[in-house]
Motif scaffolding. Structure first.
Motif, PDB file in Angstrom:
ATOM      1  N   LEU A   2      44.219  52.272  46.826  1.00 48.82           N
ATOM      2  CA  LEU A   2      45.268  51.583  46.075  1.00 48.82           C
ATOM      3  C   LEU A   2      44.837  51.345  44.632  1.00 48.82           C
ATOM      4  CD1 LEU A   2      47.985  50.113  45.992  1.00 48.82           C
ATOM      5  CD2 LEU A   2      46.805  48.046  46.756  1.00 48.82           C
ATOM      6  N   ASP A   3      43.607  50.887  44.449  1.00 51.32           N
ATOM      7  CA  ASP A   3      43.098  50.620  43.108  1.00 51.32           C
ATOM      8  C   ASP A   3      43.072  51.894  42.268  1.00 51.32           C
ATOM      9  OD1 ASP A   3      41.889  48.775  41.180  1.00 51.32           O
ATOM     10  OD2 ASP A   3      40.090  49.964  41.460  1.00 51.32           O
ATOM     11  N   GLN A   4      42.593  52.981  42.842  1.00 53.04           N
ATOM     12  CA  GLN A   4      42.550  54.239  42.103  1.00 53.04           C
ATOM     13  C   GLN A   4      43.946  54.806  41.894  1.00 53.04           C
ATOM     14  OE1 GLN A   4      39.824  57.018  43.898  1.00 53.04           O
ATOM     15  NE2 GLN A   4      38.020  55.778  43.416  1.00 53.04           N
ATOM     16  N   GLY A   5      44.840  54.579  42.841  1.00 56.52           N
ATOM     17  CA  GLY A   5      46.218  55.041  42.668  1.00 56.52           C
ATOM     18  C   GLY A   5      46.909  54.360  41.499  1.00 56.52           C
ATOM     19  N   ILE A   6      46.697  53.036  41.383  1.00 58.45           N
ATOM     20  CA  ILE A   6      47.287  52.291  40.270  1.00 58.45           C
ATOM     21  C   ILE A   6      46.714  52.780  38.940  1.00 58.45           C
ATOM     22  CG2 ILE A   6      47.492  50.012  39.205  1.00 58.45           C
ATOM     23  CD1 ILE A   6      47.504  48.823  42.016  1.00 58.45           C
ATOM     24  N   GLU A   7      45.397  52.936  38.899  1.00 54.93           N
ATOM     25  CA  GLU A   7      44.760  53.392  37.656  1.00 54.93           C
ATOM     26  C   GLU A   7      45.179  54.826  37.315  1.00 54.93           C
ATOM     27  OE1 GLU A   7      40.567  52.877  37.929  1.00 54.93           O
ATOM     28  OE2 GLU A   7      40.671  50.697  37.641  1.00 54.93           O
TER      29      GLU A   7
ATOM     30  N   GLN B 134      38.003  36.388  33.066  1.00 49.40           N
ATOM     31  CA  GLN B 134      37.460  36.446  34.423  1.00 49.40           C
ATOM     32  C   GLN B 134      38.502  36.073  35.465  1.00 49.40           C
ATOM     33  OE1 GLN B 134      34.664  37.642  35.431  1.00 49.40           O
ATOM     34  NE2 GLN B 134      34.913  37.096  37.578  1.00 49.40           N
ATOM     35  N   TRP B 135      39.394  35.123  35.150  1.00 48.46           N
ATOM     36  CA  TRP B 135      40.384  34.711  36.127  1.00 48.46           C
ATOM     37  C   TRP B 135      41.364  35.844  36.446  1.00 48.46           C
ATOM     38  CZ3 TRP B 135      45.599  34.869  35.235  1.00 48.46           C
ATOM     39  CH2 TRP B 135      46.025  34.954  33.910  1.00 48.46           C
ATOM     40  N   VAL B 136      41.575  36.758  35.496  1.00 48.70           N
ATOM     41  CA  VAL B 136      42.445  37.914  35.761  1.00 48.70           C
ATOM     42  C   VAL B 136      41.793  38.838  36.782  1.00 48.70           C
ATOM     43  CG1 VAL B 136      43.547  39.939  34.739  1.00 48.70           C
ATOM     44  CG2 VAL B 136      43.498  37.774  33.475  1.00 48.70           C
ATOM     45  N   HIS B 137      40.491  39.080  36.621  1.00 52.57           N
ATOM     46  CA  HIS B 137      39.755  39.910  37.588  1.00 52.57           C
ATOM     47  C   HIS B 137      39.789  39.270  38.974  1.00 52.57           C
ATOM     48  CE1 HIS B 137      37.831  42.836  34.806  1.00 52.57           C
ATOM     49  NE2 HIS B 137      37.990  41.860  33.916  1.00 52.57           N
TER      50      HIS B 137
ATOM     51  N   CYS C 172      40.859  56.457  31.337  1.00 55.23           N
ATOM     52  CA  CYS C 172      40.679  55.839  30.030  1.00 55.23           C
ATOM     53  C   CYS C 172      40.640  54.316  30.170  1.00 55.23           C
ATOM     54  CB  CYS C 172      41.806  56.256  29.090  1.00 55.23           C
ATOM     55  SG  CYS C 172      43.448  55.709  29.602  1.00 55.23           S
ATOM     56  N   GLN C 173      40.111  53.650  29.173  1.00 50.30           N
ATOM     57  CA  GLN C 173      39.948  52.194  29.225  1.00 50.30           C
ATOM     58  C   GLN C 173      41.282  51.464  29.340  1.00 50.30           C
ATOM     59  OE1 GLN C 173      37.178  50.367  29.498  1.00 50.30           O
ATOM     60  NE2 GLN C 173      36.038  52.293  29.669  1.00 50.30           N
ATOM     61  N   ALA C 174      42.319  52.037  28.729  1.00 48.15           N
ATOM     62  CA  ALA C 174      43.631  51.380  28.771  1.00 48.15           C
ATOM     63  C   ALA C 174      44.243  51.387  30.159  1.00 48.15           C
ATOM     64  CB  ALA C 174      44.579  52.062  27.788  1.00 48.15           C
ATOM     65  N   ALA C 175      43.755  52.279  31.027  1.00 48.70           N
ATOM     66  CA  ALA C 175      44.318  52.389  32.369  1.00 48.70           C
ATOM     67  C   ALA C 175      43.562  51.551  33.394  1.00 48.70           C
ATOM     68  CB  ALA C 175      44.323  53.853  32.805  1.00 48.70           C
ATOM     69  N   LYS C 176      42.463  50.942  32.997  1.00 49.09           N
ATOM     70  CA  LYS C 176      41.671  50.150  33.924  1.00 49.09           C
ATOM     71  C   LYS C 176      42.478  48.968  34.458  1.00 49.09           C
ATOM     72  CE  LYS C 176      37.590  52.204  33.811  1.00 49.09           C
ATOM     73  NZ  LYS C 176      36.917  52.721  35.024  1.00 49.09           N
ATOM     74  N   MET C 177      42.253  48.662  35.730  1.00 49.81           N
ATOM     75  CA  MET C 177      42.899  47.508  36.358  1.00 49.81           C
ATOM     76  C   MET C 177      41.832  46.613  36.974  1.00 49.81           C
ATOM     77  SD  MET C 177      46.133  47.162  36.019  1.00 49.81           S
ATOM     78  CE  MET C 177      46.535  46.082  37.389  1.00 49.81           C
ATOM     79  N   PRO C 178      41.736  45.395  36.419  1.00 49.87           N
ATOM     80  CA  PRO C 178      42.303  44.944  35.149  1.00 49.87           C
ATOM     81  C   PRO C 178      41.492  45.486  33.982  1.00 49.87           C
ATOM     82  CG  PRO C 178      41.055  43.184  36.154  1.00 49.87           C
ATOM     83  CD  PRO C 178      40.998  44.328  37.123  1.00 49.87           C
TER      84      PRO C 178
END
Length: 294
Positions: free
Chosen positions: A92-97, A133-136, A121-127
């Motif tokens: 799921l994580d890689q699919g989103i990215e 830190q609270w977002v992560h 790319c860096q712009a596609a990283k989640m998060p």
């Protein structure tokens, strides 16, 4: 923290233990208890929603929807929880990215798959790498809730599907004879009565969900098991102001007490809920209540 914790001369026996249990790292284990309780509070209704949707689809008269519901129940229940957690979260994580990468980094020329590495790319990283830190932590917690909900939703779907079939068919036929539509029969007759048949299975599922919360560490979340192992391990004066031996047995004993107390409270609440659901019902529980009141 207690004010005398700054004075090394009083760090003996009870004062030492009071200081030790109020350090910053110990606050992390107390916070992780809240994380586990929050996970249960959020996952339970979400998983029940997945289960209700899956059970409704499995008994649908529309063939593709029925196949989807039964496949969801069979496939997820047939995969070990640990294997599903490890596979689904990564996928799921890689699919989103991957989707974000395709949308935000159109000028990217390098392959995304580079051997065993997944590079976007860096712009596609989640998060994003520079996110607070609270977002992560929120992102990881959301993945955990979704993963637990999908897994336990499949088990809930199987329980609810059986409960729907346990409702006497004669009542559904009688409702149809009175002119109710299939939608009205489902929501006014079938759904209200199925819960009394579903609650025993859902109660067991709730207990299993409680016991499955230590799997949070597989999803990268620092839960109470992680902190019990971390804080209970041997500490030397080189790394901490509160050195001690191997105390993991005592930490895990505290976890044992915590889970036993929590499951006991759950049993009491579920028993009272069952009494309310069986009141006036044509079941053994409802019959016992009528005899007791007579």
């Amino acid at each position: 923290m207690f004010s005398f914790c700054t004075d090394p001369s009083v760090l003996t026996d009870l004062p030492w233990m009071a200081c030790y249990l109020t350090t910053g790292k110990h606050m992390s284990i107390y916070t992780s208890v809240f994380t586990v309780l929050l996970l249960l509070a959020v996952t339970a209704p979400v998983a029940l929603g997945f289960g209700f949707a899956g059970a409704s689809a499995a008994r649908s008269s529309v063939a593709p929807l029925r196949w989807f519901g039964k496949s969801y129940i069979a496939l997820v229940r047939g995969v070990p929880d640990i294997a599903f957690f490890l596979f689904f979260v990564i996928a799921l994580d890689q699919g989103i990215e991957y989707l974000r990468h395709k949308a935000l980094c159109r000028d990217w020329s390098e392959p995304i798959r580079q051997g065993n590495d997944f590079v976007v790319c860096q712009a596609a990283k989640m998060p994003l790498g520079d996110a607070p830190q609270w977002v992560h932590e929120t992102y990881g917690f959301s993945l955990a809730v979704l993963t637990f909900s999908i897994v336990f939703g499949a088990f809930a779907a199987n329980v609810l599907f059986g409960a729907m079939r346990a409702v006497p068919h004669a009542q559904l036929e009688t409702a149809g004879a009175y002119g109710m539509s299939q939608r009205q029969i489902f929501w006014r007759v079938l759904v209200p009565q199925m819960w009394v048949y579903a609650l025993p299975g859902l109660s067991n599922l709730w207990m299993v969900l409680i016991k499955a919360t230590p799997l949070l560490f597989l999803l990268g979340i620092e839960d109470i098991v992680y902190w019990a192992r971390e804080l209970g391990g041997t500490k030397t004066s080189r790394f901490t102001d509160y050195p001690h031996g191997d105390w993991r047995m005592w930490y895990f004993l505290a976890l044992l007490v915590f889970y036993l107390v929590f499951t006991r409270i759950s049993e009491v609440v579920l028993e009272r809920l069952m009494q309310r659901l069986t009141h006036g019902q044509a079941t053994s529980g409802g019959e016992a209540q009528r005899k007791a009141a007579a």
